[in-house]
Motif scaffolding. Structure first.
Motif, PDB file in Angstrom:
ATOM      1  N   MET A   1       0.884  -1.129  -0.038  1.00  0.00           N
ATOM      2  CA  MET A   1      -0.007  -0.187   0.086  1.00  0.00           C
ATOM      3  C   MET A   1       0.855   1.320   0.099  1.00  0.00           C
ATOM      4  O   MET A   1       1.908   1.241   0.318  1.00  0.00           O
ATOM      5  N   SER A   2       0.479   2.276  -0.492  1.00  0.00           N
ATOM      6  CA  SER A   2       1.142   3.650  -0.531  1.00  0.00           C
ATOM      7  C   SER A   2       1.315   4.171   0.834  1.00  0.00           C
ATOM      8  O   SER A   2       0.497   4.162   1.781  1.00  0.00           O
ATOM      9  N   ARG A   3       2.682   5.024   0.899  1.00  0.00           N
ATOM     10  CA  ARG A   3       2.937   5.529   2.351  1.00  0.00           C
ATOM     11  C   ARG A   3       3.974   6.633   1.788  1.00  0.00           C
ATOM     12  O   ARG A   3       4.584   6.509   1.007  1.00  0.00           O
ATOM     13  N   ILE A   4       4.243   7.434   2.957  1.00  0.00           N
ATOM     14  CA  ILE A   4       5.410   8.497   2.940  1.00  0.00           C
ATOM     15  C   ILE A   4       6.205   8.004   3.818  1.00  0.00           C
ATOM     16  O   ILE A   4       6.259   7.551   5.019  1.00  0.00           O
ATOM     17  N   ASP A   5       7.618   7.851   3.050  1.00  0.00           N
ATOM     18  CA  ASP A   5       8.876   7.284   3.847  1.00  0.00           C
ATOM     19  C   ASP A   5       9.373   8.594   4.264  1.00  0.00           C
ATOM     20  O   ASP A   5       9.958   9.396   3.672  1.00  0.00           O
ATOM     21  N   GLU A   6       9.379   8.649   5.603  1.00  0.00           N
ATOM     22  CA  GLU A   6       9.709   9.999   6.440  1.00  0.00           C
ATOM     23  C   GLU A   6      11.072  10.060   6.500  1.00  0.00           C
ATOM     24  O   GLU A   6      11.829  10.967   6.581  1.00  0.00           O
ATOM     25  N   SER A   7      11.925   8.932   6.013  1.00  0.00           N
ATOM     26  CA  SER A   7      13.445   8.886   6.119  1.00  0.00           C
ATOM     27  C   SER A   7      14.132   9.436   4.706  1.00  0.00           C
ATOM     28  O   SER A   7      15.287   9.869   4.635  1.00  0.00           O
ATOM     29  N   ARG A   8      13.146   9.785   3.871  1.00  0.00           N
ATOM     30  CA  ARG A   8      13.476  10.556   2.325  1.00  0.00           C
ATOM     31  C   ARG A   8      13.280  11.852   2.634  1.00  0.00           C
ATOM     32  O   ARG A   8      12.286  12.386   3.093  1.00  0.00           O
ATOM     33  N   LYS A 155       0.729  12.911  -4.401  1.00  0.00           N
ATOM     34  CA  LYS A 155       1.315  11.795  -3.876  1.00  0.00           C
ATOM     35  C   LYS A 155       2.364  11.498  -4.774  1.00  0.00           C
ATOM     36  O   LYS A 155       3.535  11.192  -4.463  1.00  0.00           O
ATOM     37  N   GLN A 156       2.123  11.581  -6.215  1.00  0.00           N
ATOM     38  CA  GLN A 156       2.924  11.082  -7.172  1.00  0.00           C
ATOM     39  C   GLN A 156       4.045  12.326  -7.195  1.00  0.00           C
ATOM     40  O   GLN A 156       5.194  11.968  -8.064  1.00  0.00           O
ATOM     41  N   LEU A 157       3.715  13.359  -6.922  1.00  0.00           N
ATOM     42  CA  LEU A 157       5.116  14.536  -7.097  1.00  0.00           C
ATOM     43  C   LEU A 157       5.726  14.680  -5.719  1.00  0.00           C
ATOM     44  O   LEU A 157       6.143  15.564  -5.585  1.00  0.00           O
ATOM     45  N   ASP A 158       5.517  13.788  -4.901  1.00  0.00           N
ATOM     46  CA  ASP A 158       6.279  13.571  -3.559  1.00  0.00           C
ATOM     47  C   ASP A 158       7.320  12.515  -3.686  1.00  0.00           C
ATOM     48  O   ASP A 158       6.955  11.433  -3.641  1.00  0.00           O
ATOM     49  N   TYR A 159       8.473  12.900  -3.787  1.00  0.00           N
ATOM     50  CA  TYR A 159       9.693  11.954  -3.775  1.00  0.00           C
ATOM     51  C   TYR A 159       9.341  10.963  -2.417  1.00  0.00           C
ATOM     52  O   TYR A 159      10.071   9.893  -2.859  1.00  0.00           O
ATOM     53  N   ARG A 160       9.008  11.539  -1.460  1.00  0.00           N
ATOM     54  CA  ARG A 160       8.828  10.213  -0.451  1.00  0.00           C
ATOM     55  C   ARG A 160       7.933   9.369  -0.498  1.00  0.00           C
ATOM     56  O   ARG A 160       7.740   8.221   0.331  1.00  0.00           O
ATOM     57  N   HIS A 161       6.928   9.544  -1.283  1.00  0.00           N
ATOM     58  CA  HIS A 161       5.817   8.490  -1.614  1.00  0.00           C
ATOM     59  C   HIS A 161       6.248   7.264  -2.226  1.00  0.00           C
ATOM     60  O   HIS A 161       7.156   7.289  -3.060  1.00  0.00           O
ATOM     61  N   MET A 162       5.714   6.107  -1.361  1.00  0.00           N
ATOM     62  CA  MET A 162       6.276   4.853  -1.778  1.00  0.00           C
ATOM     63  C   MET A 162       4.961   3.941  -2.139  1.00  0.00           C
ATOM     64  O   MET A 162       4.195   4.230  -1.819  1.00  0.00           O
ATOM     65  N   VAL A 167       8.570  11.748  -9.281  1.00  0.00           N
ATOM     66  CA  VAL A 167       9.841  12.708  -8.942  1.00  0.00           C
ATOM     67  C   VAL A 167      11.222  11.666  -9.014  1.00  0.00           C
ATOM     68  O   VAL A 167      12.301  11.999  -9.529  1.00  0.00           O
ATOM     69  N   GLU A 168      11.081  10.622  -8.346  1.00  0.00           N
ATOM     70  CA  GLU A 168      12.246   9.678  -8.666  1.00  0.00           C
ATOM     71  C   GLU A 168      12.715   9.264  -9.876  1.00  0.00           C
ATOM     72  O   GLU A 168      13.896   8.927 -10.241  1.00  0.00           O
ATOM     73  N   ILE A 169      11.746   9.428 -10.905  1.00  0.00           N
ATOM     74  CA  ILE A 169      12.562   8.874 -12.125  1.00  0.00           C
ATOM     75  C   ILE A 169      12.571  10.286 -13.224  1.00  0.00           C
ATOM     76  O   ILE A 169      12.934  10.148 -14.231  1.00  0.00           O
ATOM     77  N   PHE A 170      12.588  11.387 -12.514  1.00  0.00           N
ATOM     78  CA  PHE A 170      12.898  12.391 -13.348  1.00  0.00           C
ATOM     79  C   PHE A 170      14.341  12.377 -14.040  1.00  0.00           C
ATOM     80  O   PHE A 170      14.398  12.662 -15.290  1.00  0.00           O
ATOM     81  N   PRO A 171      15.259  11.997 -13.421  1.00  0.00           N
ATOM     82  CA  PRO A 171      16.691  11.727 -14.198  1.00  0.00           C
ATOM     83  C   PRO A 171      16.563  10.975 -15.338  1.00  0.00           C
ATOM     84  O   PRO A 171      17.447  11.080 -16.138  1.00  0.00           O
TER      85      PRO A 171
END
Length: 182
Positions: A1-8, A155-162, A167-171
């Motif tokens: 399930m989707s969640r925010i990873d606070e460590s990121r 959610k999808q524009l938040d790098y912390r969203h898992m 965002v993580e695939i921008f590069p």
């Protein structure tokens, strides 16, 4: 399930907002205001904001200009996604896309079904990628903009969203343009 990873660490993105309307002015742009308020509240940056008439060539030209602008990461347009003759945002977006994000429209319809029932069938919300920039075309109502942002984009524009996010695939969006060694 989707969640925010606070460590990121949160990575703000630069977002341009385009309202497509033959009649609205900046003072009357409730849908644009809805998006701008949510962009700011989420910690992102408003890169630019414009209002254009329902003219396919003008919309596509603005989308292309923002895609070429290194200070814009994401473009969100509102308006012009319906079924009437003047609704040309979807066509303008598709004139610009290198790749379409097909599931965006499906997920948006699922969200809309919960809010407006079968009337969701009248929306042609779409998304795609061009020149390393994400583009999203949303309906012109403040409610649709709220739903798209609150249920999908925030959610999808938040790098912390898992487990994954845009965002993580921008590069990697333009890796096909990199030269291979050989």
């Amino acid at each position: 399930m989707s969640r925010i990873d606070e460590s990121r660490e949160f990575i703000p993105v630069r977002i341009a907002v385009l309202t497509v309307s033959d009649t609205r002015t900046l003072a009357e742009d409730r849908s644009g205001d809805t998006l701008v308020g949510r962009i700011d509240a989420a910690g992102h940056t408003l890169a630019d904001r414009r209002i254009l008439p329902d003219e396919r060539d003008q919309i596509a030209a603005q989308l292309r200009a923002w895609c070429a602008d290194p200070s814009v990461d994401v473009i969100i347009s509102t308006g012009g996604t319906g079924l009437t003759g003047r609704d040309v945002s979807v066509e303008a977006h598709r004139d610009v896309y290198e790749k379409e994000i097909d599931a965006f429209g499906t997920v948006f319809t699922m969200v809309s079904m919960q809010k407006i029932g079968t009337s969701a069938i009248q929306s042609r919300a779409t998304a795609g990628v061009a020149q390393g920039t994400y583009l999203f075309a949303l309906p012109g109502s403040p409610g649709a903009c709220k739903d798209a942002w609150d249920e999908i984009l925030v959610k999808q524009l938040d790098y912390r969203h898992m487990p994954c996010n845009f965002v993580e695939i921008f590069p990697r969006l333009e890796e096909h343009k990199q030269r291979t060694k050989g």
